[in-house]
Design an enzyme around this catalytic site. Structure first.
Site, PDB file in Angstrom:
ATOM      1  N   HIS A  51       0.812  -1.209   0.000  1.00 54.16           N
ATOM      2  CA  HIS A  51       0.000   0.000   0.000  1.00 54.16           C
ATOM      3  C   HIS A  51       0.847   1.261   0.000  1.00 54.16           C
ATOM      4  O   HIS A  51       0.378   2.333  -0.343  1.00 54.16           O
ATOM      5  CB  HIS A  51      -0.920   0.032   1.221  1.00 54.16           C
ATOM      6  CG  HIS A  51      -1.746  -1.209   1.380  1.00 54.16           C
ATOM      7  ND1 HIS A  51      -2.670  -1.595   0.435  1.00 54.16           N
ATOM      8  CD2 HIS A  51      -1.777  -2.156   2.341  1.00 54.16           C
ATOM      9  CE1 HIS A  51      -3.245  -2.722   0.828  1.00 54.16           C
ATOM     10  NE2 HIS A  51      -2.718  -3.090   1.973  1.00 54.16           N
ATOM     11  N   HIS A  56       5.971   7.037   5.911  1.00 54.30           N
ATOM     12  CA  HIS A  56       5.584   6.423   4.637  1.00 54.30           C
ATOM     13  C   HIS A  56       5.007   7.494   3.727  1.00 54.30           C
ATOM     14  O   HIS A  56       4.865   8.653   4.132  1.00 54.30           O
ATOM     15  CB  HIS A  56       4.571   5.295   4.878  1.00 54.30           C
ATOM     16  CG  HIS A  56       3.308   5.790   5.478  1.00 54.30           C
ATOM     17  ND1 HIS A  56       3.062   5.782   6.818  1.00 54.30           N
ATOM     18  CD2 HIS A  56       2.221   6.370   4.916  1.00 54.30           C
ATOM     19  CE1 HIS A  56       1.887   6.311   7.065  1.00 54.30           C
ATOM     20  NE2 HIS A  56       1.355   6.689   5.921  1.00 54.30           N
ATOM     21  N   HIS A 100       2.279   8.792   0.334  1.00 58.79           N
ATOM     22  CA  HIS A 100       1.109   8.661  -0.534  1.00 58.79           C
ATOM     23  C   HIS A 100       1.412   9.448  -1.796  1.00 58.79           C
ATOM     24  O   HIS A 100       1.923  10.560  -1.711  1.00 58.79           O
ATOM     25  CB  HIS A 100      -0.132   9.208   0.168  1.00 58.79           C
ATOM     26  CG  HIS A 100      -0.436   8.502   1.457  1.00 58.79           C
ATOM     27  ND1 HIS A 100      -1.262   7.414   1.527  1.00 58.79           N
ATOM     28  CD2 HIS A 100       0.013   8.717   2.722  1.00 58.79           C
ATOM     29  CE1 HIS A 100      -1.329   6.990   2.787  1.00 58.79           C
ATOM     30  NE2 HIS A 100      -0.560   7.769   3.536  1.00 58.79           N
ATOM     31  N   GLU A 113      -2.898  13.091   0.324  1.00 59.93           N
ATOM     32  CA  GLU A 113      -4.173  12.693   0.928  1.00 59.93           C
ATOM     33  C   GLU A 113      -4.960  13.921   1.371  1.00 59.93           C
ATOM     34  O   GLU A 113      -6.125  14.074   1.059  1.00 59.93           O
ATOM     35  CB  GLU A 113      -3.924  11.769   2.130  1.00 59.93           C
ATOM     36  CG  GLU A 113      -3.318  10.450   1.729  1.00 59.93           C
ATOM     37  CD  GLU A 113      -3.821   9.308   2.594  1.00 59.93           C
ATOM     38  OE1 GLU A 113      -3.438   9.254   3.774  1.00 59.93           O
ATOM     39  OE2 GLU A 113      -4.589   8.464   2.077  1.00 59.93           O
ATOM     40  N   HIS A 159       3.928  10.925   5.684  1.00 59.74           N
ATOM     41  CA  HIS A 159       3.343  10.815   7.021  1.00 59.74           C
ATOM     42  C   HIS A 159       4.356  10.234   7.991  1.00 59.74           C
ATOM     43  O   HIS A 159       4.844   9.117   7.765  1.00 59.74           O
ATOM     44  CB  HIS A 159       2.105   9.893   6.991  1.00 59.74           C
ATOM     45  CG  HIS A 159       0.925  10.511   6.322  1.00 59.74           C
ATOM     46  ND1 HIS A 159      -0.125   9.780   5.823  1.00 59.74           N
ATOM     47  CD2 HIS A 159       0.623  11.816   6.084  1.00 59.74           C
ATOM     48  CE1 HIS A 159      -1.027  10.605   5.304  1.00 59.74           C
ATOM     49  NE2 HIS A 159      -0.586  11.845   5.441  1.00 59.74           N
ATOM     50  N   THR A 195      -5.597   6.732   7.889  1.00 59.27           N
ATOM     51  CA  THR A 195      -6.222   6.865   6.560  1.00 59.27           C
ATOM     52  C   THR A 195      -6.269   5.542   5.810  1.00 59.27           C
ATOM     53  O   THR A 195      -6.589   5.509   4.628  1.00 59.27           O
ATOM     54  CB  THR A 195      -5.488   7.907   5.703  1.00 59.27           C
ATOM     55  OG1 THR A 195      -4.158   7.448   5.456  1.00 59.27           O
ATOM     56  CG2 THR A 195      -5.449   9.258   6.390  1.00 59.27           C
TER      57      THR A 195
HETATM   58 ZN   LIG Z   1      -0.374   7.710   5.546  1.00 59.93          ZN
END
Ligand SMILES: [Zn+2]
Ligand SMILES: *[C@@H]1O[C@H](CO)[C@@H](O)[C@H](O)[C@H]1NC(C)=O
Ligand SMILES: *[C@@H]1O[C@H](CO)[C@@H](O)[C@H](O)[C@H]1NC(C)=O
Ligand SMILES: *[C@@H]1O[C@H](CO)[C@@H](O)[C@H](O)[C@H]1NC(C)=O
Ligand SMILES: *[C@@H]1O[C@H](CO)[C@@H](O)[C@H](O)[C@H]1NC(C)=O
Ligand SMILES: *[C@@H]1O[C@H](CO)[C@@H](O)[C@H](O)[C@H]1NC(C)=O
Ligand SMILES: *[C@@H]1O[C@H](CO)[C@@H](O)[C@H](O)[C@H]1NC(C)=O
Ligand SMILES: *[C@@H]1O[C@H](CO)[C@@H](O)[C@H](O)[C@H]1NC(C)=O
Ligand SMILES: *[C@@H]1O[C@H](CO)[C@@H](O)[C@H](O)[C@H]1NC(C)=O
Ligand SMILES: [Zn+2]
Length: 576
Positions: free
Chosen positions: A89, A117, A119, A130, A143, A225
């Site tokens: 992910h 990590h 996004h 996000e 994040h 999230t």
């Molecule tokens: Zn995140």
């Protein structure tokens, strides 16, 4: 006894399969459990009312003096990153245990950072942060996940401030440092590996964050999230983005074959977003507009608002003079996709109207002379007062104003909202006049057509008591479709012209459809709109047509008249 022995093992096997599925089977695209279905996953909090990410509307943000400076511990250490890997992910860097810490910044206590990590989106120009700021999505977001010191992960999930996540936007630059920490990070070989690999990076978290101003940040309470979306996070979103070359940002998707791993914005449901005192916020008065004279910008002044188009030559609403409309045979029937589905996600009080926000990418409008397919975003209302003879539609027909008007707002599918607002046919709005069902009852009931079904409207207005406060929202749990609300209104007979949004910034980006037939609504239900919001006369004054043409359907209109007039004749003969 025998049967038990036979069935028990297979039951255990089945149960273990179920739990396997539950743990891993979610995604952003390309599987059954996409973000809109996360809330259905067993044990998930994803359907809650304190979810993340959110869109930060800076005009709604207030400064909070309690948001003091952060204290960062070991952010400058070069030996804190233990592992890096792709978990299916995201790309995640796991930190050494109990070394990196954060406190201050209005947090209650000290938090220990466990990992960070990312996004991201798709290859430019599809951004993938996000959180969004005033609907602006950055290319990517980082994040840093921290957990309250002294609590276990399970305990943290069970506390509203169990986690603190530091969110940094990542902005793409055309040039910049192609050899520093971001280069090292994005050059790591994580291809095809779903396990962490040990690394000995010689860069620190500070090296990644660069010179972002860490005194400027937003704060709100939300959730993780990703499933199970535990509502246990104190969010910090830094105002300034990290500047990273586009080439390096693209490597996240190139290295992983994963794109757009961001969750869509979630409703605030009345939550407040605050900001540290150093965060630049827009001056409050600039955003105060209204329909009467009790505010900074009343309708004649809307054109003076920053970035306003309200003084343009193709504005809406207008009076439709039926003697000067031009018949257009190309205005055919519409295709309405999923108008029959329960598509309303939540209802919100915007401070100017009641708006029903639809689920993402579900409802569509095409045909009807439109040159593109449009994705329906929301519907909202314009009304007058609580009085029985109140008139509050925006458009008028031969200077007649109707009691209410419903606007169904759709955006061209091939454009972003920002692009659509700058394109002459970027938006399509369907306008339906709403009339008191009593005044037309004789015709509808005696013509054999059952009088309009008020149950969907009763359900819709039953939510209004929960949105009396401005900015409040309520999730819709009933199945209410747009078809239900429109009832048997004739959708083949309408006017067409090019105009604008009827609220600031009045962008001239709207293909208008104003239907000739009216939606019927009980007066008691009409009254709910002014009653619960206290807003009255929520309509913009008529704008000049200038040299615009107003088109009208012709064939359907003729057909309708043929069908209706003999019928009316019979009716009036029957009525004593
Ligand atoms: Zn995140
Ligand atoms: C919050 O933002 C929305 C959308 O921009 C706006 O309509 C509303 O008036 C704002 N609310 C307040 C209290 O400023
Ligand atoms: C910071 O990291 C060093 C090792 O690099 C460690 O010895 C020290 O305890 C850490 N500081 C705190 C406050 O955890
Ligand atoms: C701060 O955290 C402590 C320990 O977790 C808790 O007892 C206290 O109530 C919290 N205070 C606030 C204002 O949340
Ligand atoms: C924590 O979980 C327990 C049971 O799992 C529950 O009774 C309790 O209310 C939860 N506490 C909070 C703060 O959510
Ligand atoms: C993001 O980067 C672009 C250049 O690619 C620049 O024009 C823009 O100002 C940057 N935005 C911010 C908020 O730094
Ligand atoms: C990346 O790692 C895999 C094994 O995990 C290996 O097969 C592959 O050759 C490596 N690629 C590069 C470019 O080093
Ligand atoms: C890390 O090491 C590489 C050489 O292996 C060097 O080029 C680079 O400048 C170093 N980076 C830092 C932040 O020290
Ligand atoms: C509206 O706001 C008031 C005070 O700001 C609050 O007491 C009340 O509970 C709110 N009502 C709803 C329905 O959220
Ligand atoms: Zn409107």
């Amino acid at each position: 006894m025998d049967s038990k022995q036979v069935y028990l093992p297979s039951l255990v096997f089945l149960l273990s399969l179920v739990s396997l599925v539950k743990c891993s089977n979610w995604c952003y695209t390309g599987c059954a459990e996409t973000p809109s279905h996360w809330e259905e996953m067993p044990g998930s909090s994803c359907g809650g009312q304190r979810q993340s990410p959110v869109n930060i509307v800076t005009s709604n943000v207030t400064a909070d003096l309690a948001l003091n400076d952060f204290i960062f511990v070991n952010f400058s250490s070069q030996h804190t990153i233990k592992l890096v890997g792709f978990n299916g992910h995201s790309v995640q860097c796991t930190l050494m245990d109990n070394e990196v810490e954060v406190s201050g910044g209005g947090l209650n206590g000290t938090y220990s950072a466990t990992q960070f990590h990312f996004h991201w989106g798709d290859k430019e120009p599809h951004p993938g942060s996000e959180h969004t700021i005033d609907d602006n999505r950055y290319p990517a977001e980082m994040h840093i996940l921290t957990i309250k010191k002294g609590v276990t992960t399970e305990e943290a999930k069970n506390q509203s401030d169990g986690f603190a996540v530091l969110g940094f936007f990542i902005n793409g630059t055309d040039n910049g440092d192609l050899s520093g920490a971001w280069h090292t990070l994005t050059s790591t070989n994580i291809t095809g590996s779903s396990v962490d690999v040990e690394v000995s990076f010689n860069f620190s978290i500070d090296d990644l964050l660069g010179d972002v101003n860490r005194k400027q940040f937003y704060r709100y309470h939300g959730s993780l999230t990703t499933p199970d979306c535990d509502e246990a996070v104190v969010w910090t979103i830094f105002h300034e983005p990290i500047q990273v070359p586009h080439n390096l940002i693209n490597r996240f998707s190139e290295n992983t074959d994963l794109v757009n791993n961001f969750r869509p914005a979630q409703p605030l449901y009345g939550r407040k977003v605050t900001a540290s005192p150093a965060t630049p916020l827009p001056p409050v008065s600039e955003h105060h507009w209204c329909y009467d004279s009790h505010c900074y910008y009343s309708p004649p002044q809307w054109s003076e608002m920053p970035d306003s188009y309200c003084g343009g030559q193709s504005q809406s609403p207008i009076n439709i003079d039926t003697h000067s409309v031009v018949m257009d045979n190309t205005l055919g029937s519409f295709t309405f996709k999923n108008f029959d589905k329960g598509a309303i996600n939540y209802i919100t009080n915007t401070g100017h109207t009641v708006e029903c926000v639809l689920k993402d990418n579900m409802v569509e409008v095409s045909g009807g002379g439109l040159k593109h397919a449009y994705s329906t975003l929301q519907l909202h209302f314009h009304w007058g007062t609580k009085a029985a003879n109140s008139e509050g539609s925006e458009h008028t027909v031969d200077s007649h104003r109707y009691p209410m008007e419903l606007h169904i707002v759709s955006k061209r599918k091939d454009l972003t909202l920002k692009e659509a607002l700058q394109t002459s046919d970027g938006l399509a709005v369907l306008g339906f006049f709403i009339e008191d069902s009593q005044s037309s009852k004789r015709i509808t009931s005696s013509s054999g057509v059952s009088s309009s079904d008020m149950r969907p409207w009763t359900k819709l207005t039953s939510y209004f008591s929960a949105i009396q406060n401005i900015s409040s929202q309520v999730k819709v749990t009933d199945v209410i479709s747009i078809d239900d609300l429109l009832g048997s209104v004739n959708r083949d007979s309408y006017y067409r012209y090019s105009g604008s949004l009827t609220t600031p910034s009045c962008n001239e980006a709207v293909v208008w459809t104003v239907f000739k037939d009216t939606v019927k609504l009980d007066h008691n239900l009409m009254m709910m709109f002014p009653k619960y919001t206290t807003f009255q006369d929520i309509y913009r004054p008529i704008q000049s047509v200038n040299n615009r043409k107003i088109y009208s359907t012709s064939a359907a209109e003729a057909l309708r008249s043929i069908l209706l007039y003999p019928l009316l004749g019979c009716l009036f003969a029957l009525v004593p």
